[in-house]
Design a protein around this motif. Structure first.
Motif, PDB file in Angstrom:
ATOM      1  N   GLU A  63       0.825  -1.199   0.000  1.00 29.53           N
ATOM      2  CA  GLU A  63       0.000   0.000   0.000  1.00 29.53           C
ATOM      3  C   GLU A  63       0.864   1.256   0.000  1.00 29.53           C
ATOM      4  O   GLU A  63       1.901   1.310   0.639  1.00 29.53           O
ATOM      5  N   ASP A  64       0.452   2.226  -0.736  1.00 26.93           N
ATOM      6  CA  ASP A  64       1.026   3.563  -0.626  1.00 26.93           C
ATOM      7  C   ASP A  64       2.558   3.559  -0.605  1.00 26.93           C
ATOM      8  O   ASP A  64       3.176   4.148   0.269  1.00 26.93           O
ATOM      9  N   LEU A  65       3.172   2.892  -1.544  1.00 24.72           N
ATOM     10  CA  LEU A  65       4.630   2.761  -1.584  1.00 24.72           C
ATOM     11  C   LEU A  65       5.277   4.034  -2.136  1.00 24.72           C
ATOM     12  O   LEU A  65       4.705   4.700  -2.982  1.00 24.72           O
ATOM     13  N   CYS A  66       6.455   4.342  -1.670  1.00 23.59           N
ATOM     14  CA  CYS A  66       7.285   5.466  -2.119  1.00 23.59           C
ATOM     15  C   CYS A  66       6.726   6.815  -1.667  1.00 23.59           C
ATOM     16  O   CYS A  66       6.319   7.663  -2.464  1.00 23.59           O
ATOM     17  N   TRP A  67       6.744   7.018  -0.351  1.00 23.08           N
ATOM     18  CA  TRP A  67       6.314   8.284   0.231  1.00 23.08           C
ATOM     19  C   TRP A  67       7.314   9.373  -0.139  1.00 23.08           C
ATOM     20  O   TRP A  67       8.503   9.112  -0.281  1.00 23.08           O
TER      21      TRP A  67
END
Length: 184
Positions: free
Chosen positions: A160-164
């Motif tokens: 989920e929501d990778l590479c902030w």
């Protein structure tokens, strides 16, 4: 042998002190350091890696100390840099003495971080094992490597929501640190 920091102004690499560690500086720095020497398709920070490792440890039943270790295990990298696994191996191949020096400096800095965090200074087996597995999963997703021997709940922490971005990574790292410190 000091490195300049934005808050304390210095951090002595040979004689590091927990009092010279500012968690805001650590969070900001870790959010800006990209894993895999920046060779990923998108920015993937050491801060994000550390938060996700703390997630893995929590899902595996790790206690507060293990989760805290997971979160801060790479915090010394804002002072020493993120030395990639292949670079470490190359140093070892070329010079055992040089490798020992690099490891000694990292160990000194990491011990100061662990003292500041008030967690056990010897990296736990579970933290070390899952750090390797998470790194393999990250390499698979972010570099296209094929490293399939990773536990499913490690994969689940990456779906989920990778590479902030660096701000989000820094904020999540600092938020997790505060939550773990308050849980004491």
């Amino acid at each position: 042998m000091s490195i300049a920091t934005t808050a304390s102004g210095k951090f002595d690499l040979l004689n590091p002190s927990p009092k010279d560690i500012d968690w805001l500086v650590v969070a900001s720095g870790l959010g800006k350091i990209c894993r895999f020497a920046g060779n990923t398709m998108h920015h993937y920070s050491v801060a994000e890696h550390s938060v996700r490792l703390a997630d893995v440890i929590a899902k595996a039943g790790g206690d507060r100390d293990e989760q805290l270790q997971a979160l801060v295990h790479d915090a010394h990298e804002i002072y020493c840099g993120d030395i990639t696994r292949p670079m470490r191996q190359a140093i070892l191949v070329l010079s055992l003495d040089a490798w020992k020096v690099v490891m000694d400096i990292e160990r000194r800095c990491q011990n100061a971080v662990f003292q500041k965090a008030k967690c056990h200074q010897t990296l736990g087996y579970r933290v070390n094992t899952f750090d390797t597995m998470l790194g393999d999963a990250e390499a698979t997703l972010l570099l296209g490597c094929d490293r399939p021997d990773v536990s499913q709940f490690v994969w689940d922490c990456l779906d989920e929501d990778l590479c902030w971005d660096d701000v989000k990574a820094s904020e999540r790292w600092l938020g997790r640190l505060i939550a773990l410190q308050n849980a004491a």
